[in-house]
Structure formats: structure tokens, C-alpha cells
Design a protein around this motif. Structure first.
Motif, PDB file in Angstrom:
ATOM      1  N   GLY A 198     -61.856  11.988  44.928  1.00  6.58           N
ATOM      2  CA  GLY A 198     -60.886  11.293  44.077  1.00  6.58           C
ATOM      3  C   GLY A 198     -59.619  12.088  43.825  1.00  6.58           C
ATOM      4  N   THR A 199     -58.569  11.355  43.470  1.00  2.00           N
ATOM      5  CA  THR A 199     -57.267  11.965  43.173  1.00  2.00           C
ATOM      6  C   THR A 199     -57.050  11.953  41.670  1.00  2.00           C
ATOM      7  N   PRO A 200     -56.699  13.101  41.062  1.00  2.00           N
ATOM      8  CA  PRO A 200     -56.447  13.114  39.610  1.00  2.00           C
ATOM      9  C   PRO A 200     -55.301  12.156  39.248  1.00  2.00           C
ATOM     10  N   ALA A 201     -55.387  11.552  38.073  1.00  2.00           N
ATOM     11  CA  ALA A 201     -54.362  10.575  37.658  1.00  2.00           C
ATOM     12  C   ALA A 201     -53.416  11.147  36.605  1.00  2.00           C
ATOM     13  N   ASP A 202     -53.535  12.447  36.337  1.00  2.00           N
ATOM     14  CA  ASP A 202     -52.737  13.071  35.275  1.00  2.00           C
ATOM     15  C   ASP A 202     -51.233  12.930  35.465  1.00  2.00           C
ATOM     16  N   SER A 203     -50.787  12.876  36.722  1.00  2.00           N
ATOM     17  CA  SER A 203     -49.339  12.826  36.978  1.00  2.00           C
ATOM     18  C   SER A 203     -48.702  11.546  36.420  1.00  2.00           C
ATOM     19  N   PHE A 204     -49.526  10.514  36.182  1.00  2.00           N
ATOM     20  CA  PHE A 204     -49.004   9.265  35.640  1.00  2.00           C
ATOM     21  C   PHE A 204     -48.732   9.360  34.134  1.00  2.00           C
TER      22      PHE A 204
ATOM     23  N   VAL B 133     -55.160  20.006  24.984  1.00  2.00           N
ATOM     24  CA  VAL B 133     -55.537  18.590  25.142  1.00  2.00           C
ATOM     25  C   VAL B 133     -56.829  18.485  25.964  1.00  2.00           C
ATOM     26  N   PRO B 134     -57.665  17.466  25.658  1.00  2.00           N
ATOM     27  CA  PRO B 134     -58.903  17.310  26.440  1.00  2.00           C
ATOM     28  C   PRO B 134     -58.602  17.126  27.925  1.00  2.00           C
ATOM     29  N   LYS B 135     -59.457  17.671  28.752  1.00  2.00           N
ATOM     30  CA  LYS B 135     -59.278  17.580  30.200  1.00  2.00           C
ATOM     31  C   LYS B 135     -59.606  16.162  30.668  1.00  2.00           C
ATOM     32  N   THR B 136     -58.820  15.660  31.614  1.00  2.00           N
ATOM     33  CA  THR B 136     -59.053  14.315  32.137  1.00  2.00           C
ATOM     34  C   THR B 136     -60.104  14.336  33.238  1.00  2.00           C
ATOM     35  N   ARG B 137     -61.050  13.417  33.130  1.00  2.00           N
ATOM     36  CA  ARG B 137     -62.105  13.333  34.143  1.00  2.00           C
ATOM     37  C   ARG B 137     -61.847  12.206  35.137  1.00  2.00           C
ATOM     38  N   PHE B 138     -61.089  11.193  34.704  1.00  2.00           N
ATOM     39  CA  PHE B 138     -60.842  10.029  35.568  1.00  2.00           C
ATOM     40  C   PHE B 138     -60.123  10.431  36.857  1.00  2.00           C
ATOM     41  N   LYS B 139     -60.645   9.938  37.976  1.00  2.00           N
ATOM     42  CA  LYS B 139     -60.000  10.178  39.270  1.00  2.00           C
ATOM     43  C   LYS B 139     -59.881   8.851  40.012  1.00  2.00           C
TER      44      LYS B 139
ATOM     45  N   GLY C 131     -62.581   1.708  37.472  1.00  5.16           N
ATOM     46  CA  GLY C 131     -61.328   1.598  36.731  1.00  5.16           C
ATOM     47  C   GLY C 131     -60.188   0.992  37.533  1.00  5.16           C
ATOM     48  N   VAL C 132     -58.980   1.152  37.003  1.00  2.35           N
ATOM     49  CA  VAL C 132     -57.784   0.533  37.581  1.00  2.35           C
ATOM     50  C   VAL C 132     -56.781   1.612  37.978  1.00  2.35           C
ATOM     51  N   HIS C 133     -56.123   1.411  39.122  1.00  2.81           N
ATOM     52  CA  HIS C 133     -55.077   2.359  39.528  1.00  2.81           C
ATOM     53  C   HIS C 133     -53.960   2.325  38.475  1.00  2.81           C
ATOM     54  N   PRO C 134     -53.512   3.499  38.004  1.00  4.66           N
ATOM     55  CA  PRO C 134     -52.510   3.523  36.928  1.00  4.66           C
ATOM     56  C   PRO C 134     -51.237   2.717  37.202  1.00  4.66           C
ATOM     57  N   SER C 135     -50.855   2.569  38.471  1.00  6.47           N
ATOM     58  CA  SER C 135     -49.593   1.870  38.775  1.00  6.47           C
ATOM     59  C   SER C 135     -49.667   0.365  38.507  1.00  6.47           C
ATOM     60  N   ILE C 136     -50.891  -0.204  38.407  1.00  2.73           N
ATOM     61  CA  ILE C 136     -51.019  -1.652  38.154  1.00  2.73           C
ATOM     62  C   ILE C 136     -51.751  -1.933  36.837  1.00  2.73           C
TER      63      ILE C 136
ATOM     64  N   ARG D 177     -59.414   9.410  20.145  1.00  2.14           N
ATOM     65  CA  ARG D 177     -59.383  10.851  19.829  1.00  2.14           C
ATOM     66  C   ARG D 177     -60.474  11.632  20.554  1.00  2.14           C
ATOM     67  N   GLU D 178     -61.487  10.923  21.041  1.00  2.74           N
ATOM     68  CA  GLU D 178     -62.620  11.602  21.690  1.00  2.74           C
ATOM     69  C   GLU D 178     -62.378  11.866  23.180  1.00  2.74           C
ATOM     70  N   PHE D 179     -61.394  11.146  23.752  1.00  6.01           N
ATOM     71  CA  PHE D 179     -61.095  11.278  25.180  1.00  6.01           C
ATOM     72  C   PHE D 179     -59.651  11.719  25.379  1.00  6.01           C
ATOM     73  N   SER D 180     -59.355  12.229  26.576  1.00  4.84           N
ATOM     74  CA  SER D 180     -57.954  12.469  26.923  1.00  4.84           C
ATOM     75  C   SER D 180     -57.264  11.114  26.983  1.00  4.84           C
ATOM     76  N   PHE D 181     -55.935  11.102  26.973  1.00  2.00           N
ATOM     77  CA  PHE D 181     -55.191   9.831  27.012  1.00  2.00           C
ATOM     78  C   PHE D 181     -55.626   9.003  28.220  1.00  2.00           C
ATOM     79  N   CYS D 182     -55.639   9.619  29.379  1.00  2.00           N
ATOM     80  CA  CYS D 182     -55.975   8.925  30.626  1.00  2.00           C
ATOM     81  C   CYS D 182     -57.407   8.383  30.596  1.00  2.00           C
TER      82      CYS D 182
END
Length: 449
Positions: A6-12, A22-28, A63-68, A318-323
Motif C-alpha cells: 500500500g501507498t501512505p495517504a499522508d501527503s493528502f 500526532v498519531p501515526k497514520t495506518r491507512f494505506k 476505504g476510499v482513495h483520498p482524491s475522490i 481524537r483516538e485516530f490520526s486525521f487520515c
């Protein structure tokens, strides 16, 4: 066998470099699992009808690709009917944009800072409608040219529930008699205080324009929903909409639809807060699923489950990173999806405008989310509305922490500390899977009792 890591989505959703805690993002973003732009576009017919069933299963998987994300959320939250065409949706969109601008203009007439690109964090009015000439407000409302305040017009000041929108000195702010206007104006600085605290780790909110957009939307919502107005926590729910949807009116309507689900949590009386109903449901679920833990929490004085208040109010923001919180939300909504959502939310006259063929058809189980299907199978005869999946999510978190809570919690402070330690350590997909398992288990046990 090779698997896509998977590709990290943090750049979005860029985090400010100085914010290191900040909490680390797990979503990829995972090929073949995450709903991609290509798969999303392929789910529509040439006229614009959406195969929502296929879309839901993909979202539940990855999940959903951040761009859509914004476009997809419009459907998940019931802004649009999957059985509508591109043209029908565009008409609805334009109609809603006009409606939002009308409401915003009403608010601007009452208080000209609305829509000015600025916002306030200090009170502007007393509870009996007297203006407050706070130096901070004067600075905030117009740092370059002096204050922007509702002012006297033709020596009448407040007339027919509206102020003049002329820019003038704060001393010209007239006393307000209308209770609805007073109530609304009293919330404006509270909204401002929350706006500056919301998602402050994100680069997006370094821009004043984005902060004022969040303030405007929440101020307009507080004006039209007099029953609920504004409550702390709403800014956490609204913030993602502004990031995902460029048009302010579109973001407002997405937030308004989310509030249709959650406004009961924010409705307060002199003696209770709306979310207490969900907390008592959580207590009932835990009593069935894990009676030992429930007994232990009661012994500690936590039988009201108020320690879970925040999780339910702002849906784990508050329990998860924004992403990751966005990933969790869309999975929850996909699992809960009801194809009748759009028609349930629309006004009766809006329902009449829908195509004849979309009316009166029985609900297709394939078009429903997995959680909704379970409810249809088990609770369709029950007159009570089914519990939201968020209650089972909290219950599954408690179940996971059960042994730790039983062994280490000697008071409510310990319970809060143990639950605070989950921040950044939860996996959104596992949490949803856990909630679904618990839901099934609860329905089976509840049937026997």
C-alpha cells in the motif's frame, strides 16, 4: 504470495512540520482493495446511475482513495440518490448552493463578519441583547480599517429581525430584542474558539480563509438548526468536509447530512445531554457481552459510561490520526448504508420530484451495507430504530481492553487513562470488524434473554 503493502495517504493531509506528536497514520491506499478513481467512475452508467452495492463492498474492504473521498461521501451520507442521473444531481447541487447562499446572506445581514473572511473569538453580545465592545472583537473583525459591526440604518438600527450591513463603529451596534438572534449571536465566539483549536496540526488550517470558512458553515448551521444550534465537537465533524469539498455550500450540505445522523447526540435539555441515550445503550451492550467488565465499571462508579462520551460525540476523531478517522468514518457509513437515506432526508416536495420508477420499490438488500443487512434480518420487526455501529465500536474497544481494565483500573481516572492510551494505536479496519462481530453476538444473546 506477493501482497501490495500500500501507498501512505499522508501527503493528502499534510501535517505541520513542528507537530511531531500526532498519531501515526495506518491507512494505506491498496490496489484492488481501496476504491480507486477508475473503479468509482466505472460504477456509474452513462446516465449517471450508481451501482452502490459494488461500491460499498469495495469501501468496506479498503476505504476510499483520498482524491475522490468528497464525491463518495456525498452518496454515503445521503446527499444524493444512487438511482439519480448526473443531470438530476447537478440540479439538486445548484439548488442547494443557492439555498446555502440565501441562509448565509441572512446571517451576514445579522452580523456582517459572516462571509468576510474573518471570524471572532470574543463575545459580541450579552444574554439580554446588549452589545459588548470588546477590544479583541474590534481587532478581529477588521484589523486594518476598524471594527465591522451591525450598525444603525435610517436611525432604526434593528429592524424586522435584521441589522444594517453597513460598516461602522462598534458603538453603533444596537441592542437586540429577538431571542433567536440573541441565542445565535451568543454562540458565534464559541464557534470561533473551537475553530482555532480544530485540526490545528494540519497545514490546511494555516490559511485564515479555511478557518473562516469553517466558522461560516458552523455559524449558518447554528442559525438554521435552532433546536441544536452549536455545541462543542461539531467543528471536529465539519472540518473534514471543508478539506474534502472545495465548494463551501457542498461542504455545508455534507455536514448537514452528517448532523441528521448525529444531532440527537447534541440535543440538550436542562437535565440531560442527547448522547446519554447512546451511553446507556453502550452500558446495556457491555452488560450482555462482558458482564464482569460491566459490573467492575459500575463498582468504580462508571456505570453511566461517561468516560466514552467523547468517542461517541465526535466519532473517534481524537483516538485516530486525521487520515485514519476519515477511513473509519467511511467504513462505518458503508456498513450502515441504507439506500432509502436520500428519500428519508428530503422534504416531501423534494420526494415528489424524483423519477416515478424510483418510488415504491422494496429495498434491495444488495444495495444495503453489511451492518444494515444484519439489522434488516434481525430487527426489521422491531419498531425501535437500530443502534448505530459507533456504539458497537466503543463496545469492541472496551472488550479489547477488558482484562487490562479489570486488572488495573482502581478508579475512574484509571479507566480514562487506559482508554486514552489507545490514541494512535487503533486499527480502523480491525475496529469495524470487531464491532460487526460484537453486533452479531449481541443480537444472538439479546434474542435469548
Amino acid at each position: 504470495m506477493w501482497r501490495d503493502a500500500g501507498t501512505p495517504a499522508d501527503s493528502f493531509y499534510q501535517v505541520r512540520p513542528e507537530c511531531t506528536d500526532v498519531p501515526k497514520t495506518r491507512f494505506k491506499i491498496k490496489a484492488g482493495k481501496t476504491l480507486s478513481v477508475r473503479k468509482w467512475q466505472a460504477a456509474f452508467t452513462p446516465e449517471g446511475y450508481l451501482d452502490i452495492g459494488k461500491t460499498l463492498s469495495r469501501i468496506q474492504r479498503g476505504g476510499v482513495h483520498p482524491s475522490i473521498r468528497g464525491e463518495v461521501w456525498d452518496f454515503l451520507l445521503g446527499c444524493y440518490d444512487p438511482k439519480s442521473t448526473f443531470e438530476e444531481r447537478e440540479q439538486i447541487r445548484q439548488h442547494r448552493r443557492v439555498q446555502y447562499l440565501r441562509w448565509k446572506e441572512e446571517c451576514r445581514q445579522l452580523f456582517p463578519v459572516i462571509g468576510s473572511g474573518r471570524f471572532i473569538t470574543a463575545p459580541v453580545i450579552t444574554e439580554d441583547g446588549q452589545p459588548i465592545q470588546d477590544p479583541l472583537v474590534l481587532l478581529e473583525t477588521n484589523p486594518d480599517k476598524g471594527p465591522v459591526f451591525p450598525s444603525q440604518e435610517n436611525s432604526r438600527g434593528y429592524d424586522n429581525g435584521k441589522f444594517s450591513s453597513n460598516t461602522n463603529a462598534a458603538s453603533n451596534l444596537e441592542p437586540v430584542k429577538d431571542k433567536k438572534v440573541i441565542q445565535w449571536m451568543l454562540t458565534l465566539h464559541q464557534i470561533g474558539l473551537d475553530v482555532v483549536r480544530t485540526d490545528r496540526t494540519l497545514v490546511f488550517y494555516e490559511k485564515q480563509d479555511n478557518l473562516s470558512k469553517l466558522w461560516d458553515i458552523l455559524a449558518v448551521y447554528a442559525w438554521i438548526d435552532t433546536d441544536v444550534g452549536y455545541c462543542q465537537g461539531m467543528s471536529d465533524l465539519c472540518s473534514p468536509m471543508i478539506i474534502l469539498l472545495e465548494d463551501e455550500a457542498d461542504a455545508f450540505w455534507c455536514f448537514e447530512r452528517l448532523m441528521r445522523r448525529l444531532r440527537g447526540n447534541f440535543r440538550c435539555t436542562d437535565t440531560s445531554v442527547g448522547v446519554e441515550t447512546q451511553l446507556s445503550n453502550l452500558a446495556a451492550i457491555t452488560q450482555v457481552i462482558d458482564p464482569k467488565l460491566h459490573q467492575h465499571l459500575e463498582t468504580l462508579g462508571g456505570g453511566d459510561y461517561l468516560f466514552a462520551f467523547r468517542m461517541l460525540m465526535v466519532l473517534f476523531r481524537r483516538e485516530f490520526s486525521f487520515c485514519d478517522s476519515l477511513y473509519l468514518w467511511e467504513m462505518m457509513w458503508a456498513l450502515e448504508y441504507d439506500p432509502d437515506l436520500f428519500s428519508l432526508y428530503e422534504e416531501p416536495e423534494g420526494a415528489n420530484e424524483r423519477a416515478e420508477g424510483s418510488r415504491g420499490k422494496p429495498k434491495s438488500i444488495r444495495q444495503c451495507g453489511k451492518y444494515e443487512r444484519e439489522n434488516m434480518k434481525n430487527g426489521a420487526k422491531n419498531s425501535e430504530a437500530p443502534l448505530p455501529i459507533s456504539v458497537f465500536l466503543v463496545a469492541s474497544v472496551l472488550k479489547d481492553k477488558s482484562s487490562k481494565l479489570l486488572q488495573e483500573a482502581r478508579g475512574l481516572d484509571d479507566v480514562v487513562k487506559i482508554l486514552n492510551d489507545i490514541t494512535g494505536n487503533l486499527d480502523a479496519k480491525k475496529a469495524c470488524t470487531g464491532a460487526m462481530k460484537l453486533h452479531k453476538k449481541y443480537l444472538k444473546k439479546a434474542k435469548k434473554t
